[in-house]
Design a protein around this motif. Structure first.
Motif, PDB file in Angstrom:
ATOM      1  N   GLY A   9       0.849  -1.091   0.009  1.00 28.44           N
ATOM      2  CA  GLY A   9      -0.037  -0.087   0.117  1.00 28.44           C
ATOM      3  C   GLY A   9       0.960   1.268  -0.091  1.00 28.44           C
ATOM      4  N   GLU A  32       2.083  -1.356  -4.643  1.00 26.08           N
ATOM      5  CA  GLU A  32       0.569  -0.690  -4.936  1.00 26.08           C
ATOM      6  C   GLU A  32      -0.031  -1.476  -5.791  1.00 26.08           C
ATOM      7  OE1 GLU A  32      -0.953   1.808  -3.373  1.00 26.08           O
ATOM      8  OE2 GLU A  32      -2.215   1.385  -5.091  1.00 26.08           O
ATOM      9  N   THR A  34      -2.713  -0.185  -7.588  1.00 27.25           N
ATOM     10  CA  THR A  34      -3.046   0.701  -8.668  1.00 27.25           C
ATOM     11  C   THR A  34      -1.813   1.214  -9.573  1.00 27.25           C
ATOM     12  OG1 THR A  34      -3.021   2.681  -7.535  1.00 27.25           O
ATOM     13  CG2 THR A  34      -5.040   1.376  -7.305  1.00 27.25           C
ATOM     14  N   ILE A  43      -6.280  13.752  -3.688  1.00 27.07           N
ATOM     15  CA  ILE A  43      -7.538  14.245  -3.830  1.00 27.07           C
ATOM     16  C   ILE A  43      -7.810  14.814  -2.415  1.00 27.07           C
ATOM     17  CG2 ILE A  43      -8.414  12.684  -5.393  1.00 27.07           C
ATOM     18  CD1 ILE A  43     -10.109  11.080  -2.990  1.00 27.07           C
ATOM     19  N   THR A 128       0.925  -3.867  -8.874  1.00 21.41           N
ATOM     20  CA  THR A 128       1.498  -5.151  -8.443  1.00 21.41           C
ATOM     21  C   THR A 128       0.464  -5.851  -7.284  1.00 21.41           C
ATOM     22  OG1 THR A 128       3.725  -4.264  -8.494  1.00 21.41           O
ATOM     23  CG2 THR A 128       3.386  -6.068  -7.040  1.00 21.41           C
ATOM     24  N   PHE A 172      -8.402  -5.705   1.818  1.00 23.22           N
ATOM     25  CA  PHE A 172      -7.367  -6.367   1.971  1.00 23.22           C
ATOM     26  C   PHE A 172      -6.647  -6.377   3.430  1.00 23.22           C
ATOM     27  CE2 PHE A 172      -2.738  -7.408   1.666  1.00 23.22           C
ATOM     28  CZ  PHE A 172      -2.676  -8.520   0.677  1.00 23.22           C
ATOM     29  N   PHE A 381      -4.211  11.858   8.435  1.00 21.57           N
ATOM     30  CA  PHE A 381      -3.225  11.842   7.994  1.00 21.57           C
ATOM     31  C   PHE A 381      -1.772  11.883   9.031  1.00 21.57           C
ATOM     32  CE2 PHE A 381      -4.566  13.751   3.464  1.00 21.57           C
ATOM     33  CZ  PHE A 381      -4.217  12.475   3.117  1.00 21.57           C
TER      34      PHE A 381
HETATM   35  P1  FDA Z   1      -4.261   5.004   2.015  1.00 22.75           P
HETATM   36  O1  FDA Z   1      -5.863   4.835   1.628  1.00 22.75           O
HETATM   37  O2  FDA Z   1      -3.892   6.657   1.831  1.00 22.75           O
HETATM   38  O3  FDA Z   1      -3.235   4.269   1.070  1.00 22.75           O
HETATM   39  C1  FDA Z   1      -3.596   2.991   1.080  1.00 22.75           C
HETATM   40  C2  FDA Z   1      -2.849   2.568  -0.315  1.00 22.75           C
HETATM   41  O4  FDA Z   1      -3.024   1.011  -0.217  1.00 22.75           O
HETATM   42  C3  FDA Z   1      -3.556   3.032  -1.628  1.00 22.75           C
HETATM   43  O5  FDA Z   1      -2.634   3.596  -2.262  1.00 22.75           O
HETATM   44  C4  FDA Z   1      -4.567   1.784  -2.255  1.00 22.75           C
HETATM   45  O6  FDA Z   1      -4.488   1.866  -3.425  1.00 22.75           O
HETATM   46  C5  FDA Z   1      -3.428   0.659  -1.833  1.00 22.75           C
HETATM   47  N1  FDA Z   1      -3.937  -0.661  -1.662  1.00 22.75           N
HETATM   48  C6  FDA Z   1      -5.165  -0.960  -0.979  1.00 22.75           C
HETATM   49  N2  FDA Z   1      -5.401  -2.349  -1.374  1.00 22.75           N
HETATM   50  C7  FDA Z   1      -4.227  -2.679  -1.602  1.00 22.75           C
HETATM   51  C8  FDA Z   1      -3.651  -4.182  -2.037  1.00 22.75           C
HETATM   52  N3  FDA Z   1      -4.722  -5.219  -1.883  1.00 22.75           N
HETATM   53  N4  FDA Z   1      -2.459  -4.288  -2.495  1.00 22.75           N
HETATM   54  C9  FDA Z   1      -1.678  -3.140  -2.917  1.00 22.75           C
HETATM   55  N5  FDA Z   1      -2.197  -2.129  -2.514  1.00 22.75           N
HETATM   56  C10 FDA Z   1      -3.331  -1.873  -2.091  1.00 22.75           C
HETATM   57  N6  FDA Z   1      -7.192  13.022   6.065  1.00 22.75           N
HETATM   58  C11 FDA Z   1      -6.650  14.173   6.502  1.00 22.75           C
HETATM   59  O7  FDA Z   1      -6.052  13.959   7.367  1.00 22.75           O
HETATM   60  N7  FDA Z   1      -6.834  15.312   5.660  1.00 22.75           N
HETATM   61  C12 FDA Z   1      -7.412  15.515   4.922  1.00 22.75           C
HETATM   62  O8  FDA Z   1      -7.647  16.550   3.924  1.00 22.75           O
HETATM   63  C13 FDA Z   1      -8.188  14.201   3.999  1.00 22.75           C
HETATM   64  N8  FDA Z   1      -8.931  14.318   3.002  1.00 22.75           N
HETATM   65  C14 FDA Z   1      -9.578  13.176   2.524  1.00 22.75           C
HETATM   66  C15 FDA Z   1     -10.375  13.390   1.346  1.00 22.75           C
HETATM   67  C16 FDA Z   1     -11.026  12.374   1.109  1.00 22.75           C
HETATM   68  C17 FDA Z   1     -11.886  12.480  -0.255  1.00 22.75           C
HETATM   69  C18 FDA Z   1     -10.795  10.855   1.694  1.00 22.75           C
HETATM   70  C19 FDA Z   1     -11.322   9.818   0.968  1.00 22.75           C
HETATM   71  C20 FDA Z   1      -9.811  10.974   2.706  1.00 22.75           C
HETATM   72  C21 FDA Z   1      -9.436  11.991   3.340  1.00 22.75           C
HETATM   73  N9  FDA Z   1      -8.757  11.961   4.499  1.00 22.75           N
HETATM   74  C22 FDA Z   1      -8.115  13.164   5.014  1.00 22.75           C
HETATM   75  C23 FDA Z   1      -8.161  10.639   4.987  1.00 22.75           C
HETATM   76  C24 FDA Z   1      -6.890  10.067   4.731  1.00 22.75           C
HETATM   77  O9  FDA Z   1      -6.872  10.231   2.879  1.00 22.75           O
HETATM   78  C25 FDA Z   1      -6.612   8.708   5.137  1.00 22.75           C
HETATM   79  O10 FDA Z   1      -6.972   8.755   6.486  1.00 22.75           O
HETATM   80  C26 FDA Z   1      -5.411   8.296   4.707  1.00 22.75           C
HETATM   81  O11 FDA Z   1      -5.183   8.495   3.285  1.00 22.75           O
HETATM   82  C27 FDA Z   1      -4.963   7.031   5.167  1.00 22.75           C
HETATM   83  O12 FDA Z   1      -3.593   6.622   4.890  1.00 22.75           O
HETATM   84  P2  FDA Z   1      -3.210   5.080   4.693  1.00 22.75           P
HETATM   85  O13 FDA Z   1      -1.775   5.147   4.042  1.00 22.75           O
HETATM   86  O14 FDA Z   1      -3.558   4.334   5.820  1.00 22.75           O
HETATM   87  O15 FDA Z   1      -4.164   4.682   3.579  1.00 22.75           O
END
Ligand code: FDA
Length: 395
Positions: A9, A32, A34, A43, A128, A172, A381
């Protein structure tokens, strides 16, 4: 292929963990599924990424295990992340309530993390897929991936939560936790627009676009937020409603105080003394937007009323609609539009210092996949950075 660590991820937590582990001279592979790195960062915050909050502290987080996040938040703080942002000369500003945003674009944060990954010699593989993970008798892990078999000493699950599946979010991480016998706390959408029955929509439809800042919104459990609220074609929305959604359970009501900074009943009583000939709606324009006042006085059949003619009881009824307006949402929009998932990997199974699973040496969980969920405002974040940083010191 052999690595010391495979991180699954490439989001906020995975990138931070990769940087820290790479700095320790560990051979790190970040995979990752995607074709994009850090898509939720890109975003976030309307494209400007609310990357942290200067008020980050444990009480801004929900978890079944309230103290779990304390250690990580203390060891890699908002100030540490701000230092990193400054080191990369990224311009930022405080918008409101301690929320820090990029001046220009969220891509600055992604580029910063990628530059740090390059400096730490992290190998990143996009597109991947990881099909299977198992632990060998010698303690190492084997991953069956679309690149072939990968052998490593540590696996870090940083796959985030299910919100916004159309950009690659998956469950996952929960699946891997269960595979290794780790409990997953039931999860649901948080920081999500709530939905309302047609009667509320009928009531509010003429108010679409009206904003009130601040209001107080309270859940049945007593959680209170002071934030802005917006009337929309979908009912009521805005930061106040997103915040309370994380504390709302189906069937419960929420209570809105549209004038939290005055005692409305006292104010109206004083006006009755000082300006008896004034119309109620004219007086109320001093406090609330005109369209809302019109709706409120029409609804109470007081559009022609002079304040002098109104009894205490009538004023009391009128004011309680404004300062103690109870609304029962019918549901939420769910993971399609949620910012975060509540619940996730049970923190009782993890070390709060290292993020390693207590009973599965070498397996780590970081970021949103874990049962730690922040309030709106950069807190999520910060949890991703802090938990990723901690795991990066040990994995
Ligand atoms: P994150 O979702 O960032 O990363 C996970 C990664 O794992 C992704 O790239 C995904 O594609 C990948 N993945 C998933 N399954 C997989 C698999 N089976 N194999 C390989 N890769 C896989 N928070 C904040 O603090 N300030 C903000 O401004 C915002 N704004 C915001 C807007 C929107 C529209 C959303 C949806 C969310 C926010 N957030 C936020 C929340 C914030 O985005 C979120 O808490 C973090 O991205 C979490 O970080 P992670 O690294 O845990 O997951």
């Amino acid at each position: 292929m052999k690595y010391d660590i495979v991180i699954i991820g490439a989001g906020a937590a995975g990138l931070m963990c990769a940087i820290e582990a790479g700095k320790r001279q560990r051979r790190v592979l970040l995979v990752e599924h995607t074709d994009k790195i850090g898509e939720k960062i890109r975003i976030s915050g309307g494209g400007r990424c609310n990357f942290t909050n200067i008020n980050a502290e444990p009480k801004k987080y929900l978890s079944k295990n309230a103290h779990y996040c304390t250690s990580a938040l203390k060891r890699f703080t908002q100030w540490d992340f701000i230092e990193l942002v400054k080191k990369h000369r990224i311009k930022f500003h405080e918008k409101t309530l301690g929320q820090l945003f990029c001046d220009e674009t969220a891509k600055d944060i992604i580029n910063m993390l990628l530059a740090e990954c390059r400096a730490a010699e992290v190998t990143i593989k996009k597109e991947t897929k990881v099909d299977k993970i198992w632990k060998e008798d010698n303690g190492s892990f084997t991953l069956q991936t679309s690149l072939g078999e990968v052998i490593c000493q540590s696996v870090v699950i940083a796959t985030g939560g299910p919100p916004i599946p159309k950009i690659g979010a998956t469950e996952f991480g929960y699946k891997i936790a269960r595979q290794f016998g780790i409990n997953v706390i039931p999860h649901r959408a948080g920081l999500v627009p709530l939905t309302f029955e047609p009667d509320l929509l009928d009531y509010t439809k003429e108010l679409s676009g009206v904003a009130i800042d601040p209001i107080h919104v309270t859940s049945e459990s007593g959680m209170l937020f002071r934030e802005a609220m917006l009337f929309t074609h979908r009912g009521i929305s805005g930061p106040a409603i997103l915040q309370i959604s994380s504390y709302w359970n189906p069937g419960e009501s929420i209570t809105l105080n549209l004038l939290p900074d005055i005692d409305l009943m006292q104010w109206l009583t004083e006006k009755r003394q000082s300006q008896p000939r004034a119309m109620l709606h004219t007086l109320m324009h001093e406090l609330l937007p005109k369209r809302l006042v019109q709706k409120l006085v029409d609804d109470a059949q007081l559009s022609q009323a002079r304040i002098a003619d109104l009894s205490d009881k009538i004023l009391q009824n009128f004011s309680s609609r404004i300062v103690a307006w109870q609304v029962t949402p019918s549901g939420s929009e769910g993971y399609r539009t949620a910012e975060v998932a509540l619940g996730g990997v049970d923190t009782h199974a993890l070390s709060s210092k290292t993020m390693e699973a207590r009973d599965v040496p070498g397996l780590y969980f970081i970021g949103e996949v874990v049962d730690v969920t922040g309030h709106l405002g950069g807190y999520n974040f910060q949890w991703a950075w802090s938990s990723g940083w901690c795991a990066g010191q040990y994995a």
